[in-house]
Design a protein around this motif. Sequence first.
Motif: not given
Length: 659
Positions: A342-364
């Motif tokens: 969490e302190r490294s910010g990687m958890a936030a990045l992983e959540r962002s990829i999972a919550e933004v990029l993956l839904p966008a790919r499904q929508a495409a």
Amino acid sequence: MSEPGLLELSPILEGLRALNGWRQDVIAGLHGMAAMMADLGLLPSGAMLQMETLAYETEQDSLRIAFVGEFSRGKTELINALFFSDMGTRLLPSGSGQTTMCPVEIRGAPQGRPGLQLLPIASRSLDVSIEKLKRAGSAWTRLPLPLEEKSELNQTLLHLTETVCVTVEDARRIGLCPPLNRTPKDRERTVCPSCGLGKVLIPRWRHALLYLAHPMLDAGLTVLDTPGLNAIGAEPELTFGMLADADAIIFVLGADTGVTQSDLTIWEQYLIRNAHQKQIVLLNKIDTLWDELRDWSGVVAEIEQQVDRTAERLHVLRKQVIPVSGQKGLVARIRRDRKLLERSGMAALERSIAEVLLPARQAAIQAKCRALVERVVMDQKSLLREQMNRITVQMEGMRSLKDRTVEKVPELVEQHRRLLRSFEADRQAFEGKKAVFRQAVEELLLAPLAPASFDFVISNAKAEMLSAWTTAGIVERFKRFFAEAIAHFDTALQGAQQVSELVAGEYQALQKHYRLPALRAVPYAIMPRRAELIDMAENYERFGMMLEIAVNTQSAVVRKAFLTVAGRTRDFVVETRREAEVWVDEIMAVMNQQLQVYHDNAEEELTALQSIVQTMGNIDTRIQQLRQNLQTAEEQVARLDRHAAPLLRLLREPFSTAR
């Protein structure tokens, strides 16, 4: 090599598996729809082929993420931490003094066989795209990947960091060295002191393909690791092709430096051209701001200020900027240290990829599939309803016939025979005009989109491009190139309109006389493709860094940049031509089908009337037969709904990991 359980903490893997499972359901639904279309036999075979092609393209689909940034921003370490921490160590070389020197494309291993393919830098002298070279196995150096032997694996992957000393002339010939008139006076004889007089250090490899059997990649992920700014500017195909085709760009900055001028150049000239592309900005190496002698709240405040400044400088939403430490994130993943993660910010990045990029790919994927599926369902139901209406009319006619005298039936038989003879004569005349239709299609529609004529446009533009040594000249030639391409489309568009009017005019005469169904379900192929071409032109013209190629490097790069753009545009034109041919074939197939259906129904009606002449008792038999036909059509509509409903539901549902 891989340690089970490490990746189970990653929301990216969870999301990729959900996306892949959903995609497999869609593929099965598309195949099922194609099989049902073949069984019903209502639409031309080309529609079924389109459905099968869509299923194949969906199966080949992957989430393509490109990491972009200047040298030494920690892109490779971030890739190690995000996707390959289960290796228990670094997969790609990213230690001190090590950096990947060429674009590295990381994919799932075909048949589970890992390997590394390297394209020599000398291939830059060829006017052949990297995509085409991927199909030429002899052009690549192939190396096995010993995944179970860490030292051997590391040694193999170190090839990605290799450089080689060449003469300045050789480097200039392949576009990796400034021309003489752009080289500082004190560096005319040598650019790299470590190589010796008159030599320069360049990457050994132009491109790398890394194939791995890995849960992330097997679930549908493709990762592109790019070198810094110089590599992007020197390899136009990377800019115009690979980065443009990526579903998402992850732009990596240094937390200690913020947005430098070179970072801003990458962002403004290469990355913000595509409005449909998802973008995440990372402030990497935030651990350089961690200070044990300062209060942690002060460190957090400094990081937040850097995030604010970055978002303001790049003109993006603040939530698009994520502070991370790739190195600490990798350590946290390997040690399973949730607090450090969490302190490294990687958890936030992983959540962002999972919550933004993956839904966008499904929508495409949904948008691409839904248009065709909804169309073929609507077309088939429309044909079935027309068939049901015809049956209903015939049933009413049979019932009405029972009320007439037997003397009138022979007269009806003769009228029907005359109608059939007239129809056959008109149909033969219509068939005779198809040669005229085909000639009009070739001259008015397909000729303006012929590859040979477009090659002539490219050849002229290339020659003029190489003679234009000013930014303004290159800008103008790019604009004229696309203007000429669009002019070809406009000519084809006018031709398509003329062809459509010609064919429709002949068909409408038959339609009016014999009450045939109106033409429908014929996609107009050119207009939306023209809009796509205009969008391509605007994207390339906004690509400002391309305009500096002529004054900062030499003709090799100018030529390669133009050929990359021209090649992609030519492929676009050829694909449009194929779609136009499909469009014409579909028009002809639908008309033939309507004429044949009318003929078959008329023959069936004549046979029924002739039977009635023999015995009026056949009227009831005919009514019963028509009732069965009506029931069959109603069952086919219900069957179509049953098959289409689950697929259409998949193509409308929001992204979810709960499957």
